[in-house]
Design a protein around this motif. Structure first.
Motif, PDB file in Angstrom:
ATOM      1  N   GLY A   1      45.121  12.817  30.987  1.00 46.80           N
ATOM      2  CA  GLY A   1      43.857  12.288  31.465  1.00 46.80           C
ATOM      3  C   GLY A   1      43.328  12.959  32.711  1.00 46.80           C
ATOM      4  O   GLY A   1      42.354  12.491  33.313  1.00 46.80           O
ATOM      5  N   VAL A   2      43.945  14.066  33.133  1.00 47.19           N
ATOM      6  CA  VAL A   2      43.489  14.777  34.331  1.00 47.19           C
ATOM      7  C   VAL A   2      42.046  15.225  34.154  1.00 47.19           C
ATOM      8  O   VAL A   2      41.674  15.824  33.129  1.00 47.19           O
ATOM      9  N   ALA A   3      41.208  14.909  35.135  1.00 45.77           N
ATOM     10  CA  ALA A   3      39.797  15.291  35.094  1.00 45.77           C
ATOM     11  C   ALA A   3      39.595  16.631  35.788  1.00 45.77           C
ATOM     12  O   ALA A   3      40.243  16.926  36.795  1.00 45.77           O
ATOM     13  N   CYS A   4      38.702  17.450  35.245  1.00 43.61           N
ATOM     14  CA  CYS A   4      38.394  18.761  35.824  1.00 43.61           C
ATOM     15  C   CYS A   4      36.922  18.790  36.225  1.00 43.61           C
ATOM     16  O   CYS A   4      36.034  18.728  35.367  1.00 43.61           O
ATOM     17  N   VAL A   5      36.672  18.876  37.529  1.00 39.84           N
ATOM     18  CA  VAL A   5      35.316  18.806  38.058  1.00 39.84           C
ATOM     19  C   VAL A   5      35.010  20.093  38.826  1.00 39.84           C
ATOM     20  O   VAL A   5      35.774  20.464  39.723  1.00 39.84           O
ATOM     21  N   PRO A   6      33.907  20.803  38.486  1.00 40.35           N
ATOM     22  CA  PRO A   6      33.574  22.042  39.202  1.00 40.35           C
ATOM     23  C   PRO A   6      33.437  21.819  40.714  1.00 40.35           C
ATOM     24  O   PRO A   6      32.853  20.825  41.155  1.00 40.35           O
ATOM     25  N   VAL A   7      33.990  22.770  41.475  1.00 42.88           N
ATOM     26  CA  VAL A   7      33.868  22.753  42.943  1.00 42.88           C
ATOM     27  C   VAL A   7      32.885  23.858  43.301  1.00 42.88           C
ATOM     28  O   VAL A   7      33.211  25.044  43.239  1.00 42.88           O
ATOM     29  N   VAL A   8      31.660  23.485  43.665  1.00 43.86           N
ATOM     30  CA  VAL A   8      30.580  24.468  43.741  1.00 43.86           C
ATOM     31  C   VAL A   8      30.729  25.466  44.874  1.00 43.86           C
ATOM     32  O   VAL A   8      30.196  26.578  44.798  1.00 43.86           O
ATOM     33  N   ASP A   9      31.446  25.113  45.944  1.00 44.52           N
ATOM     34  CA  ASP A   9      31.566  26.041  47.066  1.00 44.52           C
ATOM     35  C   ASP A   9      32.956  26.655  47.175  1.00 44.52           C
ATOM     36  O   ASP A   9      33.268  27.323  48.175  1.00 44.52           O
ATOM     37  N   ALA A  10      33.812  26.486  46.170  1.00 42.74           N
ATOM     38  CA  ALA A  10      35.130  27.131  46.178  1.00 42.74           C
ATOM     39  C   ALA A  10      34.980  28.603  45.812  1.00 42.74           C
ATOM     40  O   ALA A  10      34.222  28.956  44.902  1.00 42.74           O
ATOM     41  N   ALA A  11      35.683  29.459  46.525  1.00 48.27           N
ATOM     42  CA  ALA A  11      35.603  30.896  46.253  1.00 48.27           C
ATOM     43  C   ALA A  11      36.118  31.196  44.847  1.00 48.27           C
ATOM     44  O   ALA A  11      37.070  30.572  44.382  1.00 48.27           O
ATOM     45  N   PRO A  12      35.500  32.145  44.142  1.00 55.48           N
ATOM     46  CA  PRO A  12      36.009  32.528  42.821  1.00 55.48           C
ATOM     47  C   PRO A  12      37.447  33.022  42.914  1.00 55.48           C
ATOM     48  O   PRO A  12      37.890  33.500  43.958  1.00 55.48           O
ATOM     49  N   ILE A  13      38.165  32.904  41.817  1.00 54.18           N
ATOM     50  CA  ILE A  13      39.546  33.359  41.754  1.00 54.18           C
ATOM     51  C   ILE A  13      39.671  34.372  40.624  1.00 54.18           C
ATOM     52  O   ILE A  13      39.014  34.237  39.588  1.00 54.18           O
ATOM     53  N   THR A  14      40.470  35.410  40.834  1.00 56.30           N
ATOM     54  CA  THR A  14      40.539  36.530  39.890  1.00 56.30           C
ATOM     55  C   THR A  14      41.895  36.601  39.219  1.00 56.30           C
ATOM     56  O   THR A  14      42.929  36.670  39.887  1.00 56.30           O
ATOM     57  N   LEU A  15      41.885  36.580  37.888  1.00 58.65           N
ATOM     58  CA  LEU A  15      43.098  36.818  37.113  1.00 58.65           C
ATOM     59  C   LEU A  15      43.319  38.325  37.044  1.00 58.65           C
ATOM     60  O   LEU A  15      42.416  39.079  36.667  1.00 58.65           O
ATOM     61  N   ALA A  16      44.510  38.764  37.419  1.00 52.80           N
ATOM     62  CA  ALA A  16      44.818  40.196  37.448  1.00 52.80           C
ATOM     63  C   ALA A  16      46.118  40.472  36.712  1.00 52.80           C
ATOM     64  O   ALA A  16      46.993  39.608  36.611  1.00 52.80           O
ATOM     65  N   LEU A  17      46.218  41.690  36.207  1.00 48.86           N
ATOM     66  CA  LEU A  17      47.458  42.183  35.612  1.00 48.86           C
ATOM     67  C   LEU A  17      48.078  43.130  36.628  1.00 48.86           C
ATOM     68  O   LEU A  17      47.408  44.031  37.135  1.00 48.86           O
ATOM     69  N   ALA A  18      49.355  42.940  36.959  1.00 52.17           N
ATOM     70  CA  ALA A  18      50.015  43.736  38.002  1.00 52.17           C
ATOM     71  C   ALA A  18      51.284  44.373  37.460  1.00 52.17           C
ATOM     72  O   ALA A  18      51.951  43.826  36.580  1.00 52.17           O
ATOM     73  N   TRP A  19      51.627  45.544  38.019  1.00 54.36           N
ATOM     74  CA  TRP A  19      52.829  46.287  37.632  1.00 54.36           C
ATOM     75  C   TRP A  19      53.279  47.119  38.825  1.00 54.36           C
ATOM     76  O   TRP A  19      52.538  47.253  39.803  1.00 54.36           O
ATOM     77  N   PRO A  20      54.477  47.696  38.801  1.00 57.31           N
ATOM     78  CA  PRO A  20      54.969  48.427  39.977  1.00 57.31           C
ATOM     79  C   PRO A  20      54.093  49.634  40.303  1.00 57.31           C
ATOM     80  O   PRO A  20      53.578  50.311  39.409  1.00 57.31           O
ATOM     81  N   GLU A  21      53.923  49.874  41.585  1.00 57.56           N
ATOM     82  CA  GLU A  21      53.189  51.061  42.028  1.00 57.56           C
ATOM     83  C   GLU A  21      53.813  52.322  41.438  1.00 57.56           C
ATOM     84  O   GLU A  21      55.036  52.460  41.383  1.00 57.56           O
ATOM     85  N   ASP A  22      52.959  53.234  41.012  1.00 64.00           N
ATOM     86  CA  ASP A  22      53.408  54.543  40.504  1.00 64.00           C
ATOM     87  C   ASP A  22      54.345  54.414  39.307  1.00 64.00           C
ATOM     88  O   ASP A  22      55.224  55.252  39.104  1.00 64.00           O
ATOM     89  N   ALA A  23      54.174  53.358  38.507  1.00 67.41           N
ATOM     90  CA  ALA A  23      55.007  53.193  37.312  1.00 67.41           C
ATOM     91  C   ALA A  23      54.768  54.358  36.353  1.00 67.41           C
ATOM     92  O   ALA A  23      53.649  54.847  36.212  1.00 67.41           O
ATOM     93  N   ARG A  24      55.827  54.795  35.700  1.00 68.58           N
ATOM     94  CA  ARG A  24      55.735  55.919  34.759  1.00 68.58           C
ATOM     95  C   ARG A  24      56.020  55.469  33.324  1.00 68.58           C
ATOM     96  O   ARG A  24      56.220  56.290  32.443  1.00 68.58           O
ATOM     97  N   SER A  25      56.023  54.173  33.087  1.00 67.36           N
ATOM     98  CA  SER A  25      56.350  53.633  31.775  1.00 67.36           C
ATOM     99  C   SER A  25      55.149  53.731  30.839  1.00 67.36           C
ATOM    100  O   SER A  25      54.060  53.220  31.129  1.00 67.36           O
ATOM    101  N   ARG A  26      55.339  54.383  29.700  1.00 61.68           N
ATOM    102  CA  ARG A  26      54.273  54.454  28.706  1.00 61.68           C
ATOM    103  C   ARG A  26      53.983  53.078  28.113  1.00 61.68           C
ATOM    104  O   ARG A  26      52.847  52.775  27.753  1.00 61.68           O
ATOM    105  N   ALA A  27      55.023  52.234  28.016  1.00 60.12           N
ATOM    106  CA  ALA A  27      54.823  50.885  27.490  1.00 60.12           C
ATOM    107  C   ALA A  27      53.923  50.063  28.409  1.00 60.12           C
ATOM    108  O   ALA A  27      53.034  49.338  27.946  1.00 60.12           O
ATOM    109  N   VAL A  28      54.147  50.178  29.717  1.00 57.15           N
ATOM    110  CA  VAL A  28      53.295  49.482  30.677  1.00 57.15           C
ATOM    111  C   VAL A  28      51.871  50.014  30.590  1.00 57.15           C
ATOM    112  O   VAL A  28      50.894  49.249  30.567  1.00 57.15           O
ATOM    113  N   SER A  29      51.720  51.336  30.537  1.00 59.42           N
ATOM    114  CA  SER A  29      50.396  51.947  30.478  1.00 59.42           C
ATOM    115  C   SER A  29      49.615  51.473  29.251  1.00 59.42           C
ATOM    116  O   SER A  29      48.419  51.161  29.341  1.00 59.42           O
ATOM    117  N   LEU A  30      50.295  51.385  28.108  1.00 59.60           N
ATOM    118  CA  LEU A  30      49.626  50.933  26.886  1.00 59.60           C
ATOM    119  C   LEU A  30      49.190  49.481  27.014  1.00 59.60           C
ATOM    120  O   LEU A  30      48.052  49.124  26.655  1.00 59.60           O
TER     121      LEU A  30
END
Length: 292
Positions: A239-268
């Motif tokens: 029953g949790v209610a979700c109400v927009p917060v008009v002045d809250a800063a946007p939040i960004t979903l990001a994909l992260a991996w190790p710096e300078d990774a050399r994995s082809r699987a990660v790159s794909l």
């Protein structure tokens, strides 16, 4: 230039963290005299004093404090490299994705389907970690990639690509005074108990939250309110209610991996995810109406 090896670093870090040779020796599972000799030998080879052994016990010198900070990172790097190499060498190899439950912005199913359709795709294992643990799981090698949210996550040592920018909603108990509102402002929540996140600010009398299910449970029974990305609507329960917060800063979903990774699987996987995400962006981003 003389360098410390990993065995010496482990010994030094143990002593530096315990500030006691006896406790450090017990932690390492060795006798104290060999540990003392190892530290003395390391100091002679490096040409600097790392520890002061005086009447007040063991204390770090300035050089010791630097080596503790850098040594921890070096040991974490060795452990991470070992885990990744072992995982890559398995047949079949796997790619481990760390995320908190419900922390994919609704994108993961389509990303996984598109990735699986690639001829060179590696099998993806999903590791659902505690709140705030996604970046750490990548840094220490438990995971190859992670879905996390900026600006909340610490991206030190990681590369990243943004996938989705979302407005934020308040997660409120069913009978909360604001649950029936069309929209609210952050100031409307000033008197409500907010969660304490790992390594982040929060009210001292609020429960510490590491697991998303616990958060929803505490909200549903009226112990907490929280603010999160718009996509959390699909995971709200009890029953949790979700109400927009008009002045809250946007939040960004990001994909992260190790710096300078050399994995082809990660790159794909990164290429596929950044191709899929824009197709969902317009449908999933709900801009709050101005004003209340």
């Amino acid at each position: 230039m003389t360098q410390a090896d990993t065995r010496e670093l482990r010994c030094f870090v143990a002593v530096a963290e315990e500030l006691h040779f006896g406790r450090a020796a017990a932690r390492l599972g060795i006798a104290q005299p060999p540990l003392t000799r190892t530290i003395q030998k390391l100091e002679r080879r490096m040409g600097v004093r790392l520890l002061d052994r005086g009447g007040r016990g063991v204390e770090l010198t300035e050089a010791g404090a630097v080596l503790l900070y850098e040594g921890r990172k070096a040991l974490e790097g060795v452990a991470a490299a070992t885990r990744r190499a072992q995982r890559a060498g398995r047949t079949p190899s796997t790619l481990v994705l760390a995320m908190k439950p419900g922390g994919d912005g609704g994108l993961l199913a389509e990303i996984l389907a598109a990735h699986a359709a690639e001829p060179d795709a590696t099998e993806v294992d999903i590791d659902c970690v505690d709140v705030g643990e996604q970046a750490a799981a990548v840094r220490d090698g438990r995971a190859d990639i992670a879905l996390l949210h900026r600006p909340n996550a610490d991206l030190t040592g990681l590369d990243s690509e943004d996938l989705l920018v979302e407005s934020q909603v308040a997660l409120l108990p069913p009978h909360h005074r604001l649950a029936g509102r069309a929209r609210i402002r952050e100031s409307d929540l000033a008197v409500d108990p907010l969660p304490r996140w790992p390594d982040a600010a929060g009210e001292l009398n609020s429960p510490a939250i590491r697991e998303a299910g616990r958060l929803m449970q505490l909200i549903s029974v009226g112990r907490l309110v929280a603010v999160g990305p718009e996509s959390v609507r699909q995971y709200a329960w009890g029953g949790v209610a979700c109400v927009p917060v008009v002045d809250a800063a946007p939040i960004t979903l990001a994909l992260a991996w190790p710096e300078d990774a050399r994995s082809r699987a990660v790159s794909l996987f990164v290429r596929v995810a950044t191709t899929v995400a824009p197709r969902n962006r317009d449908a999933m981003l709900h801009e709050p109406e101005p004003g209340i």
